[in-house]
Write an enzyme that holds these catalytic residues in place. Sequence first.
Site, PDB file in Angstrom:
ATOM      1  N   ARG A 293      -7.534   4.488   6.497  1.00 55.83           N
ATOM      2  CA  ARG A 293      -7.272   5.702   5.713  1.00 55.83           C
ATOM      3  C   ARG A 293      -7.328   6.929   6.623  1.00 55.83           C
ATOM      4  O   ARG A 293      -7.749   6.828   7.778  1.00 55.83           O
ATOM      5  CB  ARG A 293      -8.366   5.855   4.647  1.00 55.83           C
ATOM      6  CG  ARG A 293      -9.742   5.967   5.303  1.00 55.83           C
ATOM      7  CD  ARG A 293     -10.858   6.345   4.350  1.00 55.83           C
ATOM      8  NE  ARG A 293     -12.084   6.619   5.062  1.00 55.83           N
ATOM      9  CZ  ARG A 293     -12.971   5.711   5.473  1.00 55.83           C
ATOM     10  NH1 ARG A 293     -12.758   4.427   5.244  1.00 55.83           N
ATOM     11  NH2 ARG A 293     -14.051   6.075   6.130  1.00 55.83           N
TER      12      ARG A 293
ATOM     13  N   GLU B  35     -13.265   1.722  14.977  1.00 50.28           N
ATOM     14  CA  GLU B  35     -14.654   2.134  15.240  1.00 50.28           C
ATOM     15  C   GLU B  35     -15.335   1.226  16.246  1.00 50.28           C
ATOM     16  O   GLU B  35     -15.236  -0.007  16.140  1.00 50.28           O
ATOM     17  CB  GLU B  35     -15.480   2.063  13.951  1.00 50.28           C
ATOM     18  CG  GLU B  35     -15.032   3.000  12.875  1.00 50.28           C
ATOM     19  CD  GLU B  35     -16.013   3.016  11.700  1.00 50.28           C
ATOM     20  OE1 GLU B  35     -15.910   3.935  10.888  1.00 50.28           O
ATOM     21  OE2 GLU B  35     -16.875   2.116  11.589  1.00 50.28           O
TER      22      GLU B  35
ATOM     23  N   GLY C  92     -19.963   0.262   6.202  1.00 50.97           N
ATOM     24  CA  GLY C  92     -20.723   1.454   5.851  1.00 50.97           C
ATOM     25  C   GLY C  92     -22.218   1.207   5.739  1.00 50.97           C
ATOM     26  O   GLY C  92     -22.924   1.976   5.099  1.00 50.97           O
TER      27      GLY C  92
ATOM     28  N   LYS D 174     -22.041  10.537   7.834  1.00 52.27           N
ATOM     29  CA  LYS D 174     -21.798  11.354   9.023  1.00 52.27           C
ATOM     30  C   LYS D 174     -22.141  12.805   8.713  1.00 52.27           C
ATOM     31  O   LYS D 174     -21.904  13.284   7.600  1.00 52.27           O
ATOM     32  CB  LYS D 174     -20.336  11.232   9.457  1.00 52.27           C
ATOM     33  CG  LYS D 174     -20.017   9.833   9.977  1.00 52.27           C
ATOM     34  CD  LYS D 174     -18.551   9.635  10.225  1.00 52.27           C
ATOM     35  CE  LYS D 174     -18.306   8.173  10.628  1.00 52.27           C
ATOM     36  NZ  LYS D 174     -16.886   7.811  10.505  1.00 52.27           N
TER      37      LYS D 174
ATOM     38  N   ASN E 146     -10.948   1.474   9.914  1.00 56.00           N
ATOM     39  CA  ASN E 146     -10.671   2.156   8.651  1.00 56.00           C
ATOM     40  C   ASN E 146      -9.175   2.393   8.549  1.00 56.00           C
ATOM     41  O   ASN E 146      -8.558   2.860   9.505  1.00 56.00           O
ATOM     42  CB  ASN E 146     -11.392   3.496   8.584  1.00 56.00           C
ATOM     43  CG  ASN E 146     -12.898   3.314   8.651  1.00 56.00           C
ATOM     44  OD1 ASN E 146     -13.437   2.423   8.001  1.00 56.00           O
ATOM     45  ND2 ASN E 146     -13.557   4.109   9.453  1.00 56.00           N
TER      46      ASN E 146
HETATM   47  C1  MV4 Z   1     -24.483  -2.320  14.269  1.00 49.67           C
HETATM   48  C2  MV4 Z   1     -25.597  -1.652  14.852  1.00 49.67           C
HETATM   49  C3  MV4 Z   1     -26.193  -2.249  15.946  1.00 49.67           C
HETATM   50  N1  MV4 Z   1     -25.725  -3.420  16.426  1.00 49.67           N
HETATM   51  N2  MV4 Z   1     -24.048  -3.478  14.802  1.00 49.67           N
HETATM   52  C4  MV4 Z   1     -23.953   0.613  10.554  1.00 49.67           C
HETATM   53  C5  MV4 Z   1     -22.745   0.854   9.717  1.00 49.67           C
HETATM   54  C6  MV4 Z   1     -21.781  -0.191  10.063  1.00 49.67           C
HETATM   55  N3  MV4 Z   1     -20.460   0.356  10.021  1.00 49.67           N
HETATM   56  C7  MV4 Z   1     -22.171  -0.672  11.395  1.00 49.67           C
HETATM   57  N4  MV4 Z   1     -23.531  -0.237  11.610  1.00 49.67           N
HETATM   58  C8  MV4 Z   1     -24.254  -0.650  12.676  1.00 49.67           C
HETATM   59  N5  MV4 Z   1     -23.840  -1.807  13.228  1.00 49.67           N
HETATM   60  C9  MV4 Z   1     -24.669  -4.007  15.846  1.00 49.67           C
HETATM   61  N6  MV4 Z   1     -24.230  -5.172  16.347  1.00 49.67           N
HETATM   62  C10 MV4 Z   1     -26.021  -0.446  14.289  1.00 49.67           C
HETATM   63  C11 MV4 Z   1     -25.359   0.061  13.185  1.00 49.67           C
HETATM   64  C12 MV4 Z   1     -25.833   1.328  12.694  1.00 49.67           C
HETATM   65  C13 MV4 Z   1     -25.055   2.495  12.805  1.00 49.67           C
HETATM   66  C14 MV4 Z   1     -23.763   2.471  13.300  1.00 49.67           C
HETATM   67  C15 MV4 Z   1     -23.006   3.608  13.403  1.00 49.67           C
HETATM   68  C16 MV4 Z   1     -23.541   4.815  13.009  1.00 49.67           C
HETATM   69  C17 MV4 Z   1     -24.812   4.889  12.493  1.00 49.67           C
HETATM   70  C18 MV4 Z   1     -25.589   3.728  12.387  1.00 49.67           C
HETATM   71  C19 MV4 Z   1     -26.882   3.800  11.874  1.00 49.67           C
HETATM   72  C20 MV4 Z   1     -27.622   2.656  11.760  1.00 49.67           C
HETATM   73  C21 MV4 Z   1     -27.105   1.430  12.175  1.00 49.67           C
END
Ligand code: MV4
Length: 450
Positions: A291, A275, A164, A237, A289
């Site tokens: 759930r 995801e 998250g 979200k 996830n």
């Molecule tokens: C990342 C990424 C870019 N590169 N991993 C944010 C929440 C977490 N569940 C994973 N996230 C991210 N991982 C890599 N290798 C960018 C994010 C991220 C993001 C991911 C999904 C939805 C919104 C986001 C907002 C900022 C960063």
Amino acid sequence: MFDKILIANRGEIALRVLRACKELGIATVAVHSTADEDAMHVRLADESVCIGPPPAKDSYLNIPALLAACEITGADAVHPGYGFLSENARFAEILAEHSVHFIGPRPEHIRLMGDKIAAKRAAEQLGIPTVPGSDGGLGSDEEARRLANGIGFPVMVKAAAGGGGRGMKVIRGEADLPSALATARAESKAAFGDDTLYLEKYLERPRHIEIQVLGDGKGRAIHLGERDCSLQRRHQKVWEEGHSPALNTAARDSIGETVAKAMREIKYLGVGTVEFLYDDGAFNFIEMNTRIQVEHPVTEMITDIDLILEQIRVAAGNDLELAQDGVKFHGHAIECRINAENAVSFRPSPGKIIHYHPPGGLGVRVDSAAYHGYAIPPFYDSLIGKLIVHGKTRGECLMRLRRALDEFVIDGVETNLALFRALAQEKDIIDGDYHIHWLEEFLARGGLEP
Ligand code: MV4
């Protein structure tokens, strides 16, 4: 099948679970804090039990109180909804120790996916494509430096216990590595009591695409297509849709089958979401996830499958009767999370709803526990409800969304309805041309101002 289900949650998801129970002829028990005495889920359940004062840690997270409520009412199963105890493996075990069924995956799978490094390793072994990165936790700074140079900058450090978005840092060059590692370790230790970090290639502008799965714990499992949840603000979200505007049928079937096969292999039980960051035509696993998710109605609308009903059926030990080739997709669905918050500052705006008129008509669904005169308490999330719109095509869905948003009246508290009215008119949104940073960039350039 279960005789009586205790719903360990509140708000719209408690209502959603109640509705499925009613249709199945299963009796329901609502639990509530003292702040939720007038809540809709309490009114609609067959029985209710007060489990503590307003703070969630004393009520909705209070395991002894929930066990007592099961004991008093004779509930034989607990549905945890989302949030709260829904991904707490220990809670699932404690229920089992008291001969109460947990409506969710087995504790071992909850625990596996809660450890982000273990989850990623498992995904890799199961043939699910992952983001290139370290194989497990990071040791010394020197090891991290060598790994980062191998992967190529920019890289991202993440907390093994995170998820998250907490405990993450982008690192653009070798010089920034030591300080980023130190900060990430400290933050992770403070937030999760664990400072294990891992490293990944940083993807600049991917989409967040997630695959819905359903398994019966005996080796039958299917996928129910994807949701595109790229439109987020501060890891919350805001807008979710299915199908993703970025995928064609071949891409969907391919990743869907890869994920379903993995779920068959581990004999996954219940609903789950795998995801991915989708970048340059490639899927990169980030988390799973275990759930039911807030945005599950998007999938329900395009598959006509009741996910909560299926979740209850398999938790009770029934075989999955749905087969992959029986899953047919129809049209397009969009979900908007309507929050009680200031449209500009996004600060929560709890209080009394003095007028409430949800939209209706063909293809419009509102999942909400709000009602005329309801006072939104300040102790929990600010979700008033979810507007889910369906259409034969994405274009028709957007037309219906604009119409439904115009009809929606919520007075007495501030809401983010204006944000959705603006988004539904934006060219990039209409074109489906967006990524995980699009919404924050839109807000930063003043996209909401008139
Ligand atoms: C990342 C990424 C870019 N590169 N991993 C944010 C929440 C977490 N569940 C994973 N996230 C991210 N991982 C890599 N290798 C960018 C994010 C991220 C993001 C991911 C999904 C939805 C919104 C986001 C907002 C900022 C960063």
